[in-house]
Design a protein around this motif. Sequence first.
Motif, mmCIF file in Angstrom:
data_model
loop_
_atom_site.group_PDB
_atom_site.id
_atom_site.type_symbol
_atom_site.label_atom_id
_atom_site.label_comp_id
_atom_site.label_asym_id
_atom_site.label_seq_id
_atom_site.Cartn_x
_atom_site.Cartn_y
_atom_site.Cartn_z
ATOM 1 N N VAL A 126 0.853 -1.188 0.000
ATOM 2 C CA VAL A 126 0.000 0.000 0.000
ATOM 3 C C VAL A 126 0.890 1.238 0.000
ATOM 4 C CG1 VAL A 126 -1.787 1.284 1.195
ATOM 5 C CG2 VAL A 126 -1.822 -1.225 1.235
ATOM 6 N N GLU A 127 0.789 2.028 -1.053
ATOM 7 C CA GLU A 127 1.582 3.250 -1.157
ATOM 8 C C GLU A 127 0.828 4.435 -0.551
ATOM 9 O OE1 GLU A 127 2.091 1.094 -5.227
ATOM 10 O OE2 GLU A 127 0.512 1.506 -3.751
ATOM 11 N N SER A 128 1.588 5.415 -0.123
ATOM 12 C CA SER A 128 1.009 6.665 0.366
ATOM 13 C C SER A 128 2.055 7.763 0.235
ATOM 14 C CB SER A 128 0.547 6.526 1.816
ATOM 15 O OG SER A 128 1.635 6.217 2.656
ATOM 16 N N SER A 179 5.757 6.397 0.840
ATOM 17 C CA SER A 179 5.853 5.207 1.687
ATOM 18 C C SER A 179 5.162 4.043 1.020
ATOM 19 C CB SER A 179 5.206 5.467 3.046
ATOM 20 O OG SER A 179 5.836 6.526 3.732
ATOM 21 N N CYS A 180 5.667 2.859 1.311
ATOM 22 C CA CYS A 180 5.055 1.623 0.828
ATOM 23 C C CYS A 180 4.996 0.666 2.017
ATOM 24 C CB CYS A 180 5.872 1.025 -0.305
ATOM 25 S SG CYS A 180 5.323 -0.630 -0.811
ATOM 26 N N ALA A 181 3.806 0.451 2.528
ATOM 27 C CA ALA A 181 3.620 -0.475 3.638
ATOM 28 C C ALA A 181 3.435 -1.877 3.088
ATOM 29 C CB ALA A 181 2.413 -0.060 4.461
ATOM 30 N N ALA A 194 3.844 11.721 -12.022
ATOM 31 C CA ALA A 194 3.558 10.338 -12.403
ATOM 32 C C ALA A 194 2.796 9.663 -11.272
ATOM 33 C CB ALA A 194 4.853 9.566 -12.676
ATOM 34 N N VAL A 195 2.271 8.500 -11.591
ATOM 35 C CA VAL A 195 1.790 7.609 -10.548
ATOM 36 C C VAL A 195 2.966 6.722 -10.154
ATOM 37 C CG1 VAL A 195 0.186 5.774 -9.928
ATOM 38 C CG2 VAL A 195 -0.560 7.619 -11.456
ATOM 39 N N TYR A 196 3.241 6.676 -8.877
ATOM 40 C CA TYR A 196 4.374 5.899 -8.367
ATOM 41 C C TYR A 196 3.835 4.614 -7.746
ATOM 42 C CZ TYR A 196 7.542 9.744 -9.220
ATOM 43 O OH TYR A 196 8.318 10.699 -9.827
ATOM 44 N N GLN A 206 -1.384 -0.127 -5.389
ATOM 45 C CA GLN A 206 -2.381 0.553 -6.219
ATOM 46 C C GLN A 206 -1.844 1.858 -6.800
ATOM 47 O OE1 GLN A 206 -2.178 0.872 -2.994
ATOM 48 N NE2 GLN A 206 -2.421 3.067 -2.643
ATOM 49 N N GLY A 207 -0.717 2.330 -6.286
ATOM 50 C CA GLY A 207 -0.103 3.548 -6.803
ATOM 51 C C GLY A 207 -0.485 4.785 -6.019
#
Length: 128
Positions: A5-7, A21-23, A92-94, A120-121
């Motif tokens: 999950v990105e944020s 962040s990527c949990a 961009a979408v990361y 999900q980006g």
Amino acid sequence: QVQLVESGGGLVQAGDSLRLSCAASGRFLASHIFAWFRQAPGKELEFVAGTWWSRDIRNYADSVKDRFTISRDNGKNTMYLQIDSLKPEDTAVYYCAADRISAVGYFIHRTSGEYDYWGQGTLVTVSA
């Protein structure tokens, strides 16, 4: 299975800094390589940076290595991407991705097809 999950995305101005962040959750995270990809409007998915979960080995795309820093906090099961001196072309979408290590001598791949799990980006928009 690994869940990601990105944020941290948002609208920023050129020259600003941002930390994504990527949990990560799931089993055997240490058996994976994690990476950030991005997809700008109208462009293909692009490798940005990657890191081993269990080793201090990192890899960057040449276009970002002076401004981007990938890191992780294993205790929090979270990977980060620090972006400094943001440019409009960073819009961009990361995506965060995980690649299951399947052989001795495995390395950080730069092709999206090698990655097994994706978040999900999170959208980053940089205004001039």
